[in-house]
Design a protein around this motif. Sequence first.
Motif, PDB file in Angstrom:
ATOM      1  N   VAL A   1       0.870  -1.306   0.207  1.00 50.85           N
ATOM      2  CA  VAL A   1       0.040   0.205   0.028  1.00 50.85           C
ATOM      3  C   VAL A   1       1.073   1.297   0.158  1.00 50.85           C
ATOM      4  O   VAL A   1       1.970   1.180   0.270  1.00 50.85           O
ATOM      5  N   PHE A   2       0.458   2.412  -0.532  1.00 49.28           N
ATOM      6  CA  PHE A   2       1.148   3.675  -0.338  1.00 49.28           C
ATOM      7  C   PHE A   2       0.246   4.600   0.385  1.00 49.28           C
ATOM      8  O   PHE A   2      -0.994   4.724   0.397  1.00 49.28           O
ATOM      9  N   TYR A   3       1.253   5.341   0.960  1.00 51.71           N
ATOM     10  CA  TYR A   3       0.541   6.293   1.820  1.00 51.71           C
ATOM     11  C   TYR A   3       1.258   7.811   1.717  1.00 51.71           C
ATOM     12  O   TYR A   3       2.685   7.612   1.628  1.00 51.71           O
ATOM     13  N   ARG A   4       0.813   8.782   1.679  1.00 47.98           N
ATOM     14  CA  ARG A   4       1.446  10.139   1.947  1.00 47.98           C
ATOM     15  C   ARG A   4       1.642  10.135   3.053  1.00 47.98           C
ATOM     16  O   ARG A   4       1.202   9.758   4.196  1.00 47.98           O
ATOM     17  N   TYR A   5       2.530  11.344   3.371  1.00 46.16           N
ATOM     18  CA  TYR A   5       3.000  11.702   4.696  1.00 46.16           C
ATOM     19  C   TYR A   5       2.023  12.400   5.519  1.00 46.16           C
ATOM     20  O   TYR A   5       2.044  11.852   6.564  1.00 46.16           O
ATOM     21  N   SER A   6       1.141  12.839   5.111  1.00 46.33           N
ATOM     22  CA  SER A   6      -0.135  13.592   5.589  1.00 46.33           C
ATOM     23  C   SER A   6      -0.807  12.251   6.480  1.00 46.33           C
ATOM     24  O   SER A   6      -1.496  12.538   7.231  1.00 46.33           O
ATOM     25  N   GLU A   7      -1.142  11.440   5.662  1.00 48.10           N
ATOM     26  CA  GLU A   7      -1.850  10.226   6.160  1.00 48.10           C
ATOM     27  C   GLU A   7      -1.081   9.539   7.281  1.00 48.10           C
ATOM     28  O   GLU A   7      -1.936   9.117   8.001  1.00 48.10           O
ATOM     29  N   ILE A   8       0.255   9.397   7.095  1.00 53.63           N
ATOM     30  CA  ILE A   8       0.846   8.812   8.186  1.00 53.63           C
ATOM     31  C   ILE A   8       0.839   9.683   9.446  1.00 53.63           C
ATOM     32  O   ILE A   8       0.656   9.074  10.643  1.00 53.63           O
TER      33      ILE A   8
ATOM     34  N   LYS B   1       7.425  17.602  10.614  1.00 54.94           N
ATOM     35  CA  LYS B   1       6.552  18.227   9.277  1.00 54.94           C
ATOM     36  C   LYS B   1       7.475  19.342   8.890  1.00 54.94           C
ATOM     37  O   LYS B   1       8.215  20.108   9.522  1.00 54.94           O
ATOM     38  N   THR B   2       7.588  19.623   7.617  1.00 51.49           N
ATOM     39  CA  THR B   2       8.351  20.649   6.927  1.00 51.49           C
ATOM     40  C   THR B   2       7.281  21.875   6.598  1.00 51.49           C
ATOM     41  O   THR B   2       6.169  21.659   6.256  1.00 51.49           O
ATOM     42  N   TRP B   3       7.755  23.013   6.564  1.00 50.42           N
ATOM     43  CA  TRP B   3       7.145  24.162   6.079  1.00 50.42           C
ATOM     44  C   TRP B   3       6.750  24.160   4.660  1.00 50.42           C
ATOM     45  O   TRP B   3       5.784  24.593   3.959  1.00 50.42           O
ATOM     46  N   PHE B   4       7.859  23.748   3.799  1.00 50.85           N
ATOM     47  CA  PHE B   4       7.655  23.769   2.392  1.00 50.85           C
ATOM     48  C   PHE B   4       7.903  22.160   1.625  1.00 50.85           C
ATOM     49  O   PHE B   4       8.570  21.234   2.331  1.00 50.85           O
TER      50      PHE B   4
END
Length: 145
Positions: free
Chosen positions: A59-66, A90-93
């Motif tokens: 499965v593939f997840y984005r950082y935001s989902e994790i 988290k990074t700002w950019f």
Amino acid sequence: MPKQTTAMYFPPSQFSHRFGTQFYTVEIPECRVVYDKERKCKFAVYKFEIKRGRQSKTVFYRYSEIRQLHEYLCSTSIGSIANLVSFPSKTWFTRLDDKFLDERRQKIENYFHQLLSSSRTISQIPCVRRFLQIDTFVVKDWWLE
């Protein structure tokens, strides 16, 4: 619908498919950058390989989902455990360079190894089971495998 059973986590270095479906492991072997044509933007997805016995799912997840999973766990009764495990910041950019993404991939993989190794009850939390798709594996009685 596959039956829900108790599954115990083993780190990848200790896992063997011979253990059967009562044991599982999680690896994050790669990260890739994808382009969303609708939103016209690029983002990174992390490839999760979940193995349970001889079966494997990707499965593939984005950082935001994790991160969303981590924040939810921190707000629950096991929050004291989740807060002790280091989660990549988290990074700002948006950063999509290979070096950064590989470092973050390693940190996310370490996060899951520490989290899942810290307590057997974490594998029983419904949101963790859904995220790792633990209940989508075909589980037979051990003597039938």
